[in-house]
Design an enzyme around this catalytic site. Structure first.
Site, PDB file in Angstrom:
ATOM      1  N   SER A  20       0.872  -1.181   0.000  1.00  0.00           N
ATOM      2  CA  SER A  20       0.000   0.000   0.000  1.00  0.00           C
ATOM      3  C   SER A  20       0.902   1.223   0.000  1.00  0.00           C
ATOM      4  O   SER A  20       1.729   1.377   0.899  1.00  0.00           O
ATOM      5  CB  SER A  20      -0.887   0.035   1.253  1.00  0.00           C
ATOM      6  OG  SER A  20      -1.869  -0.969   1.185  1.00  0.00           O
ATOM      7  N   GLU A  21       0.748   2.093  -0.990  1.00  0.00           N
ATOM      8  CA  GLU A  21       1.762   3.128  -1.210  1.00  0.00           C
ATOM      9  C   GLU A  21       1.806   4.180  -0.099  1.00  0.00           C
ATOM     10  O   GLU A  21       2.735   4.971  -0.031  1.00  0.00           O
ATOM     11  CB  GLU A  21       1.602   3.778  -2.592  1.00  0.00           C
ATOM     12  CG  GLU A  21       0.281   4.428  -2.888  1.00  0.00           C
ATOM     13  CD  GLU A  21      -0.682   3.493  -3.614  1.00  0.00           C
ATOM     14  OE1 GLU A  21      -0.599   2.258  -3.403  1.00  0.00           O
ATOM     15  OE2 GLU A  21      -1.528   4.017  -4.364  1.00  0.00           O
TER      16      GLU A  21
END
Lengths: 217, 237
Positions: A46-47
């Site tokens: 998840s960035e």
């Protein structure tokens, strides 16, 4: 007969390989997490700064400090690590993420991708999409074949680009295409059941070759 | 006299550093890890024409949204502002300027700014509107666009714990942009959930060393909002 969203997600999940680090976009790509093939292990990125993203929490166990890039509450796994945003994008931009599966407004036969703005509409921003398509080793687009009856697979994108020559594969509700983003050119790999080649061409502006295996079928 | 970095409240911690027209970095991703109480104090200061560097613009009644409500923001440098109706209204009325940066480019610009790196090259945005007007150079057969390091006059950030030296640790995904922003401003003010005595942290585990932190405020109470509450059903075993 077109594939459902679940079937599209399941098809895209076949691109996952054991040991992959994978980023899933918002929308249909999120469903891919439900179809990770048995016996293989992948870590979801998840960035916003989480590697090893777990499933949604049970009711009452939500933690405001544990969210994914869609700002949804998620959970930790034994393998989870947290990093700052610059380190998170070093994973993306440094080519450490093996696969990105994301949605699109348009894809062109040269691998160009448009998925962040429609002129005349309020622009919300590209978030991490430009970084993902530029940095991740392999980019798979998961999208409906048409929008309002109009083709989304085009000779050239008409909307502002998210990335130029970045797409490796497109999975739609009607078909699966390989995209040669270096040489340019699309090849049809698979057709949904009962969808004829003629019917597919009628809703596809982009030129494409047909894979020999499919011709023989 | 020894330097005291700990201030009694957010208003005191921001005294003397806020002025009209300044550029402020604000940590957080969505509503996660945002400096809520410092944002409230900026609202109370009445400072206007502010430029904010922040990944998002909050929601209508939360995060930087409260400064949009009070019309104190002139420009945002962000990657995504989708959750905010007031933002859309002010932008369409021409009252608010927006500079979109790809999220990784924004994070790296801040990291570079804090590390004294004036510019760097990245593949992100090559062949898109983001690269227009910027130098594009080829390295090893690939094209890269030049992006500038980013600094601000003030950074407001949220951390989990601080010691009086200003050493910080963050909690889970509330870390996000906070550590880079701490390094990239003339003055960094942090709000923390817990203030712990010197020596409490294992030095190996400190994420932001105190050199990057000028002022600390311990929060009396911590309210964390969830933007997208998603849960799964318990399946009976």
């Amino acid at each position: 007969m077109a594939w459902t969203r679940e079937q599209m997600a399941a098809r895209a999940a076949q691109e996952l390989k054991d040991g992959f680090y994978v980023n899933l976009g918002i929308g249909i790509p999120t469903l891919v997490a439900n179809y990770i093939p048995e016996g293989i292990s992948v870590q979801l990125h998840s960035e916003n700064g989480m590697l090893g993203t777990g499933p949604f929490p049970f009711e009452g166990e939500e933690d405001a400090d544990v969210i994914n890039a869609g700002k949804q509450t998620v959970t930790e796994l034994p393998s989870t690590s947290y990093v700052d945003s610059a380190s998170s994008f070093a994973m993306v931009r440094g080519g450490h993420i093996n696969l990105s599966i994301l949605g699109a407004l348009q894809v062109a036969e040269n691998g160009d991708l448009a998925n962040w703005m429609i002129p005349g509409k309020m622009v919300k921003g590209m978030g991490g999409a430009m970084d993902l398509v530029a940095g991740v080793k392999r980019v798979v687009v998961l999208m409906e074949h048409t929008a309002g009856g109009k083709p989304k697979l085009l000779h050239r994108c008409t909307l502002p680009l998210t990335g130029a020559g970045v797409v490796d594969m497109v999975v739609t509700d009607l078909a699966v295409f390989d995209v040669d983003r270096r040489g340019g050119g699309m090849t049809l790999l698979e057709l949904a059941p009962w969808v004829t080649l003629a019917a597919l061409r009628a809703v596809t502006e982009a030129d494409f070759a047909v894979a020999p295996a499919l011709k023989a079928a | 006299m020894a330097v005291n970095k700990v201030y009694p409240d957010a208003v005191a911690a921001l005294a003397g550093v806020i002025r009209d027209g300044m550029t402020i970095m604000a940590g957080g991703f969505g509503l996660c890890g945002i400096p809520t109480v410092l944002i409230e104090a900026i609202r109370a200061s009445g400072a206007r024409d502010l430029t904010f560097v922040s990944n998002n613009a909050g929601v209508d009644d939360g995060g930087l949204g409260v400064l949009l409500q009070s019309r104190q923001v002139r420009k945002m440098i962000s990657s995504y502002v989708g959750e905010n109706k007031i933002f859309a209204e002010q932008y369409l009325a021409g009252e608010l300027e927006i500079e979109f940066n790809p999220q990784g480019t924004l994070a790296e610009r801040i990291r570079a700014g804090g590390a004294g790196i004036p510019a760097f090259f990245t593949k992100t945005g090559v062949g898109t509107v983001i690269a227009e007007g910027k130098e594009v150079r080829e390295f090893d057969g690939e094209k890269y666009v030049m992006e500038r390091g980013l600094r601000a006059e003030l950074a407001i950030i949220h951390a989990w714990k601080a010691d009086p030296e200003g050493n910080l640790v963050y909690r889970k995904t509330a870390r996000n942009f906070n550590p880079m922003m701490a390094t990239a401003a003339a003055v960094t003010v942090v709000e923390v959930e817990e203030l712990v005595p010197l020596g409490s942290f294992d030095p190996d585990h400190i994420v932001t060393p105190g050199i990057f932190v000028n002022r600390i405020v311990k929060l009396d109470s911590v309210v964390k909002r969830i933007e997208q509450r998603t849960v799964r059903k318990r399946v009976a075993a």
